[in-house]
Design a protein around this motif. Structure first.
Motif, PDB file in Angstrom:
ATOM      1  N   ARG A   1       0.740  -1.072  -0.034  1.00  0.00           N
ATOM      2  CA  ARG A   1      -0.089   0.012   0.081  1.00  0.00           C
ATOM      3  C   ARG A   1       0.888   1.423  -0.185  1.00  0.00           C
ATOM      4  O   ARG A   1       0.226   2.304  -0.115  1.00  0.00           O
ATOM      5  N   ASP A   2       2.198   0.914  -0.130  1.00  0.00           N
ATOM      6  CA  ASP A   2       3.065   2.100   0.100  1.00  0.00           C
ATOM      7  C   ASP A   2       3.264   2.703  -1.538  1.00  0.00           C
ATOM      8  O   ASP A   2       3.972   3.464  -1.868  1.00  0.00           O
TER       9      ASP A   2
ATOM     10  N   LYS B   1      -1.623   4.573  -3.952  1.00  0.00           N
ATOM     11  CA  LYS B   1      -1.779   5.681  -2.866  1.00  0.00           C
ATOM     12  C   LYS B   1      -2.843   6.435  -3.612  1.00  0.00           C
ATOM     13  O   LYS B   1      -3.781   7.129  -3.056  1.00  0.00           O
TER      14      LYS B   1
ATOM     15  N   ASP C   1      -4.996   4.818   5.144  1.00  0.00           N
ATOM     16  CA  ASP C   1      -4.790   3.609   4.197  1.00  0.00           C
ATOM     17  C   ASP C   1      -5.085   2.405   4.668  1.00  0.00           C
ATOM     18  O   ASP C   1      -4.156   1.779   4.799  1.00  0.00           O
TER      19      ASP C   1
ATOM     20  N   ALA D   1      -2.206  12.562  -3.281  1.00  0.00           N
ATOM     21  CA  ALA D   1      -1.044  11.625  -3.810  1.00  0.00           C
ATOM     22  C   ALA D   1      -1.309  11.906  -5.346  1.00  0.00           C
ATOM     23  O   ALA D   1       0.086  11.963  -5.850  1.00  0.00           O
TER      24      ALA D   1
ATOM     25  N   GLN E   1       3.152   3.960  -5.399  1.00  0.00           N
ATOM     26  CA  GLN E   1       2.376   4.903  -5.796  1.00  0.00           C
ATOM     27  C   GLN E   1       0.956   4.927  -6.643  1.00  0.00           C
ATOM     28  O   GLN E   1       0.038   5.723  -6.327  1.00  0.00           O
TER      29      GLN E   1
END
Length: 206
Positions: free
Chosen positions: A129-130, A135, A201, A147, A132
């Protein structure tokens, strides 16, 4: 290739940042947090699917706002890292009234407002989930365009350091980065529906 932007004449004098902020507030928060996913209410869909495709389309549960992401998109569901969207993100079209789907030739937006193409963004499955891609898309689904705004800002500055998300669409058009598309884009005003809670998130769920 570098980023290209099409926009309705309605937003000619708006900055990219203003448009994204207004659209996000209008879209609201789908609340895709784990345990809150309701099939057919706050879920979107992949084309062709079920968890991969060249498109991911989703509409708001509180307004008619919608977004279609295009690229080479994959969703892990329960495979590690779980609930992760990854792959390549080539374009995003924002507006209202999601139409079509996997069984009808793909997703479209009836009233297109702004389209960002040639994004050239990607993330690996291992990024979870980090990444790009996760996000950006999860942020839009949660009423948070920060983002996406950051990614667009970087792409614009890579073309010309004087350009940014604080440039108006007409300014970007004058620089050759954007163009009006009054024929394909409906001139529908975006309205705020209230300030949304800051999203967390958690999982992107199909």
């Amino acid at each position: 290739m570098s980023i290209s932007i099409s926009y309705s004449t309605t937003y000619a004098a708006s900055t990219v940042a203003q448009y994204l902020s207004d659209w996000s507030a209008y879209f609201g928060d789908l609340n895709h947090r784990e345990g809150s996913v309701k099939e057919g209410v706050n879920t979107g869909g992949f084309n062709p699917g079920p968890f991969d495709g060249t498109q991911y389309g989703v509409s708001s549960s509180v307004s008619d706002a919608a977004v279609v992401a295009e690229g080479n998109l994959h969703y892990t569901l329960f495979n590690p890292p779980s609930h992760t969207l990854w792959g390549s993100l080539d374009s995003l079209t924002l507006g209202d009234t999601l139409a079509g789907g996997a069984t009808s030739g793909g997703y479209t937006i009836a009233n297109q407002e702004v389209s960002f193409t040639n994004l050239g963004l990607s993330s690996l499955q291992a990024e979870g989930r980090d990444g790009q891609v996760h996000k950006i898309v999860y942020g839009l689904m949660s009423g948070d365009s920060s983002a996406l705004a950051s990614a667009i800002d970087t792409l614009l500055k890579g073309i010309d350091p004087s350009l940014s998300v604080n440039s108006t669409f007409d300014q970007l058009a004058a620089a050759g980065v954007a163009h009006q598309d009054s024929a394909a884009f409906a001139a529908a005003d975006v309205g705020l529906v209230g300030i949304q809670d800051a999203p967390q998130d958690f999982a992107l769920a199909a």
